[in-house]
Write an enzyme that holds these catalytic residues in place. Structure first.
Site, PDB file in Angstrom:
ATOM      1  N   ARG B 259       0.849  -1.194   0.000  1.00  0.00           N
ATOM      2  CA  ARG B 259       0.000   0.000   0.000  1.00  0.00           C
ATOM      3  C   ARG B 259       0.880   1.237   0.000  1.00  0.00           C
ATOM      4  O   ARG B 259       1.855   1.307   0.736  1.00  0.00           O
ATOM      5  CB  ARG B 259      -1.007  -0.025   1.153  1.00  0.00           C
ATOM      6  CG  ARG B 259      -0.451   0.190   2.528  1.00  0.00           C
ATOM      7  CD  ARG B 259      -1.536   0.405   3.585  1.00  0.00           C
ATOM      8  NE  ARG B 259      -1.179  -0.187   4.856  1.00  0.00           N
ATOM      9  CZ  ARG B 259      -0.322   0.333   5.727  1.00  0.00           C
ATOM     10  NH1 ARG B 259       0.308   1.468   5.470  1.00  0.00           N
ATOM     11  NH2 ARG B 259      -0.061  -0.283   6.860  1.00  0.00           N
ATOM     12  N   HIS B 263      -1.887   3.422   6.570  1.00  0.00           N
ATOM     13  CA  HIS B 263      -3.017   2.494   6.704  1.00  0.00           C
ATOM     14  C   HIS B 263      -4.347   3.204   6.447  1.00  0.00           C
ATOM     15  O   HIS B 263      -5.208   2.715   5.736  1.00  0.00           O
ATOM     16  CB  HIS B 263      -3.026   1.868   8.108  1.00  0.00           C
ATOM     17  CG  HIS B 263      -4.252   1.078   8.410  1.00  0.00           C
ATOM     18  ND1 HIS B 263      -4.485  -0.160   7.853  1.00  0.00           N
ATOM     19  CD2 HIS B 263      -5.336   1.356   9.175  1.00  0.00           C
ATOM     20  CE1 HIS B 263      -5.659  -0.616   8.274  1.00  0.00           C
ATOM     21  NE2 HIS B 263      -6.194   0.288   9.077  1.00  0.00           N
ATOM     22  N   TYR B 272       6.703   3.241  11.275  1.00  0.00           N
ATOM     23  CA  TYR B 272       7.023   1.817  11.180  1.00  0.00           C
ATOM     24  C   TYR B 272       7.577   1.364   9.831  1.00  0.00           C
ATOM     25  O   TYR B 272       7.920   0.205   9.668  1.00  0.00           O
ATOM     26  CB  TYR B 272       5.805   0.962  11.552  1.00  0.00           C
ATOM     27  CG  TYR B 272       4.559   1.265  10.733  1.00  0.00           C
ATOM     28  CD1 TYR B 272       4.378   0.678   9.478  1.00  0.00           C
ATOM     29  CD2 TYR B 272       3.576   2.134  11.204  1.00  0.00           C
ATOM     30  CE1 TYR B 272       3.247   0.963   8.726  1.00  0.00           C
ATOM     31  CE2 TYR B 272       2.448   2.415  10.460  1.00  0.00           C
ATOM     32  CZ  TYR B 272       2.285   1.829   9.224  1.00  0.00           C
ATOM     33  OH  TYR B 272       1.179   2.106   8.470  1.00  0.00           O
TER      34      TYR B 272
HETATM   35  C1  LIG Z   1     -11.087  -8.125  14.353  1.00  0.00           C
HETATM   36  C2  LIG Z   1     -10.393  -6.829  14.134  1.00  0.00           C
HETATM   37  N1  LIG Z   1      -9.334  -6.482  14.911  1.00  0.00           N
HETATM   38  C3  LIG Z   1      -8.705  -5.319  14.731  1.00  0.00           C
HETATM   39  C4  LIG Z   1      -9.111  -4.442  13.757  1.00  0.00           C
HETATM   40  C5  LIG Z   1      -8.397  -3.104  13.555  1.00  0.00           C
HETATM   41  N2  LIG Z   1      -7.710  -3.156  12.233  1.00  0.00           N
HETATM   42  C6  LIG Z   1      -8.291  -2.646  11.156  1.00  0.00           C
HETATM   43  S1  LIG Z   1      -7.411  -2.940   9.781  1.00  0.00           S
HETATM   44  C7  LIG Z   1      -6.191  -3.714  10.632  1.00  0.00           C
HETATM   45  C8  LIG Z   1      -5.024  -4.279   9.898  1.00  0.00           C
HETATM   46  C9  LIG Z   1      -5.460  -5.207   8.804  1.00  0.00           C
HETATM   47  O1  LIG Z   1      -4.329  -5.653   8.100  1.00  0.00           O
HETATM   48  P1  LIG Z   1      -4.463  -6.538   6.797  1.00  0.00           P
HETATM   49  O2  LIG Z   1      -5.469  -7.601   7.027  1.00  0.00           O
HETATM   50  O3  LIG Z   1      -3.104  -6.970   6.418  1.00  0.00           O
HETATM   51  O4  LIG Z   1      -5.095  -5.560   5.726  1.00  0.00           O
HETATM   52  P2  LIG Z   1      -4.444  -4.212   5.154  1.00  0.00           P
HETATM   53  O5  LIG Z   1      -5.016  -3.083   5.962  1.00  0.00           O
HETATM   54  O6  LIG Z   1      -2.973  -4.326   5.298  1.00  0.00           O
HETATM   55  O7  LIG Z   1      -4.869  -4.139   3.752  1.00  0.00           O
HETATM   56  C10 LIG Z   1      -6.492  -3.735  11.989  1.00  0.00           C
HETATM   57  C11 LIG Z   1      -5.617  -4.296  13.042  1.00  0.00           C
HETATM   58  C12 LIG Z   1     -10.230  -4.826  12.987  1.00  0.00           C
HETATM   59  N3  LIG Z   1     -10.720  -4.046  12.038  1.00  0.00           N
HETATM   60  N4  LIG Z   1     -10.834  -6.025  13.179  1.00  0.00           N
END
Ligand SMILES: Cc1ncc(C[n+]2csc(CCOP(=O)(O)OP(=O)(O)O)c2C)c(N)n1
Ligand SMILES: [Mg+2]
Lengths: 327, 345
Positions: B259, B263, B272
């Site tokens: 990305r 975030h 990070y």
């Molecule tokens: C069950 C849950 N725990 C924590 C979160 C908070 N959260 C939102 S996105 C995220 C990271 C997700 O990472 P990834 O699955 O790799 O997707 P990316 O954002 O990198 O595309 C977190 C920890 C959430 N949305 N749902």
């Protein structure tokens, strides 16, 4: 009218709905060949085949999450959680997902699905086969929660739940399965969700209950009658949406109310019933509303002395009702 | 075991898209949707930084993985269960820039949620986009359920579920793949592995290199693909979708990507990850790379590019103007649709 047990009524309800509507199917642990650990689906696997009676993997989030997806795509799933005590792994799917599909899409999606869960104590089930879960789920807007106590209501509410366009948590009390027998009307006999039922008319005090406690309260009302006390018994049947009008009506009628459940008291169903009465019928009360519930401990112990100490029973209810009558 | 790693440019050749069965028009259409996804996203950041809207979550950098895989599906009859980055997926499935902007500004008319959800929480029954909430990975089970219903009714629809490599750690991911594997459901699982879950790098998310390797544990193939090579993504998705439609079961596609933004608009990625790392990946921008390919293939001449740019900008401008002026929900809208109601108010 045929006399049936609660478990037979549930089986009949599923069978008739599956015969009536091809989109209805059952998914859960051991529901297939085994017919469910309580035999609720006995014979259905043979009759409807493996695409409509599905033995799920041992994974509750999977059972509910898959049911949600199937409901999105035109089916009417019945998701069986083997024991209500094991619903926790599916909490996220039920509360964060199922309960808000409609709300979070402003009505674009809706989920016609039923989650069936055997609940309740008095079966030597110990901490993890005895729990009452109704208050936790009734707290969640977007869910309907029903807890029938008789065979006719069990069948009629199951049919209503299956036909309902929204997710319904259908709680079936394990102790009532074979203990409670009653006449079940021929035909559909749909019992509307959200309607309580006066199971016995009375004038001196009201007992409000659901599930197994309904049977106990009816027993108690009989004993009270022998004492010359006329007790009305209101069966909530649906926990949410709760039948406010019926609660207010019985409170106004008798002026004395005892709410009974085996779930723990704090922020429980009785507390909600009491609040409804306070807000709407305070002026009609002749005594403070009372409740008799399970104790505030994490869950029901296995040892029979401890289990009996936990469970409300006819003796305890009778004593409390006499106390109320004497006010 | 990864069954297939598609080499990025190795195949090269002027008509790689044709060898994949894509017409010139389809190849350009893929390009335009990628451009549109990017342009809407960039506009959202601009507006957010001007303080005119509170939140953005981006697709930038992942458009190749998104549009490449979605392009192998049949919008209208197939289904998708996207996650919050999947602007490219939902645009391919029929959402418009206006729909996205209505959701970005949380307007009443937002077709995803009537302004109830944060941006990026896509959903449309009509377009076969399963509504998503914020808890990650729940949608994988919904996808399995949608596919189960297709199987029960003997329909040949395919369902694709999209998620990040962080979401791959959730139990629901395991439960969904396990169930889909058992029943040989027509599901394509697409993991957009961008190396981070907010700040947590892949090395702290899992002890393995490839999420796709887990597919073996569910009895179906796992494929690693260069997520920034849109045609490679299309190729593996084409195979996975065809396989699913033939009733042979699921595939797990892991698209290695990155990305470009933080975030979300509430994150500071400098805490990070190194600017150099971001810069290296920007060199691999899936849109740039695809543009070079299309030019070499002789179908993206300057006038064509100019027309696409014009159309994209026009859509973004119109969508922004329309959505910014569209009415908010009213306080009365707070209490509707807790349950199904027959008519929208
Ligand atoms: C069950 C849950 N725990 C924590 C979160 C908070 N959260 C939102 S996105 C995220 C990271 C997700 O990472 P990834 O699955 O790799 O997707 P990316 O954002 O990198 O595309 C977190 C920890 C959430 N949305 N749902
Ligand atoms: Mg990630």
């Amino acid at each position: 009218m045929a006399v049936k047990t609660v478990i037979e009524a549930i089986r009949d309800g599923m069978d008739e709905e599956m015969a009536r509507d091809e989109s209805v199917f059952l998914i859960g642990e051991d529901v297939g060949n085994r017919g469910g650990v309580f035999l609720a689906s006995d014979g259905l696997y043979k009759k409807y085949g493996e695409l409509r009676v599905i033995d799920s993997p041992l994974a509750e989030s999977c059972i509910v999450g898959v049911a949600i997806g199937a409901a999105v795509n035109g089916m009417r799933p019945i998701a069986e959680i083997q024991f209500a005590d094991f619903i926790a792994p599916a909490m996220n799917q039920i509360i964060e997902e199922a309960a808000r599909f409609s709300y979070r899409t402003a009505g674009d999606f809706n989920l016609p699905m039923v989650i069936r869960a055997p609940w309740g104590g008095g079966v030597h089930g110990a901490l993890y086969h005895s729990q009452s879960i109704e208050a936790m789920f009734a707290h969640v807007p977007g869910l309907k929660v029903v807890a029938p106590g008789t065979p006719a209501d069990a069948k009629g509410l199951l049919k209503a739940a299956i036909r309902d366009p929204d997710p319904v948590l259908y709680l079936e009390h394990k102790r009532t399965y074979r203990l409670v027998k009653g006449e079940v009307p021929e035909g559909d006999g749909v019992v509307p969700i959200g309607k309580a039922d006066v199971k016995r008319e009375g004038t001196d005090l009201s007992l409000i209950a659901y599930g197994l406690m309904l049977t106990y309260c009816l027993e108690v009302a009989e004993k009270l009658a022998a004492d010359g006390i006329s007790a009305e018994v209101l069966d909530l049947r649906t926990i949410r949406p709760i039948d406010r009008a019926a609660i207010i009506a019985t409170a106004r009628k008798t002026g004395k109310v005892l709410v009974v459940h085996e779930d723990t008291p704090f922020a429980g169903v009785a507390a909600e019933v009491m609040a409804i009465i306070m807000e709407n019928a305070f002026d009609a009360l002749d005594a403070p509303v009372m409740r008799l519930t399970g104790p505030d401990v994490p869950a029901m112990p296995f040892n029979h002395v401890l289990e009996e100490a936990f469970m409300p029973n006819p003796e305890k209810i009778l004593a409390k009702a006499r106390e109320l009558a004497a006010v | 075991m990864a069954l297939k790693t598609t080499e990025v440019e190795a195949k090269g050749g002027q008509s790689r898209h044709r060898s994949l069965g894509l017409s010139d028009e389809q190849a350009l259409r893929i390009y335009e949707v990628m451009r549109l996804a990017r342009a809407v996203d960039e506009r959202m950041w601009l507006i957010n930084r001007q303080g005119r809207a509170p939140f953005v979550i981006s697709c930038q950098g992942q458009e190749g993985a998104q549009v490449g895989t979605a392009a192998a599906l049949r919008p209208g009859s197939d289904w998708v269960a996207p996650y919050y980055r999947d602007a490219g997926v939902v645009l391919w499935f029929g959402m418009t820039a206006r729909d996205q902007m209505l959701s970005f500004f949380a307007r009443r008319e937002d077709p995803n949620s009537g302004g109830r959800q944060m941006p990026g929480h896509f959903g449309s029954r009509r377009l076969h986009i399963v509504t998503g909430g914020s808890p990650v990975a729940t949608q994988l089970l919904h996808a399995a359920g949608v596919a189960l219903a297709s199987k029960q009714r003997k329909e040949d629809a395919v369902t694709a579920a999209f998620f990040g490599e962080g979401a791959a750690s959730q139990g629901d991911t395991h439960e969904a793949m396990n169930f889909a594997g058992i029943h040989k459901l027509a599901v394509v699982f697409v993991c957009e592995n961008n190396g981070y879950a907010i700040s947590v790098p892949q090395s702290h998310q899992m002890a393995i290199q490839n999420v796709a390797d887990r597919a073996a544990g569910y009895g179906f193939p796992g494929v690693v693909v260069d997520g920034n090579d849109v045609l490679a993504c299309y190729e593996v998705a084409r195979q996975a979708v065809d396989r699913a439609r033939r009733g042979e079961g699921p595939t797990l596609i892991e698209a290695k990507t990155y990305r470009f933004t933080a975030h979300s608009s509430d994150d500071d990625d400098k805490r990070y990850r190194q600017a150099e790392e971001v810069a290296i990946w920007r060199q691999k921008d899936p849109i740039q790379r695809y543009a070079i390919y299309l030019r070499e293939a002789g179908i993206l001449q300057d006038p064509v590019e100019a027309e696409i740019t014009e159309r994209v900008n026009q859509q973004v401008d119109d969508a922004t103007d329309y959505a910014e002026q569209a009415p908010d929900p009213t306080p009365d809208d707070l209490t509707t649709f807790v349950f199904k109601q027959e008519h929208k108010p």
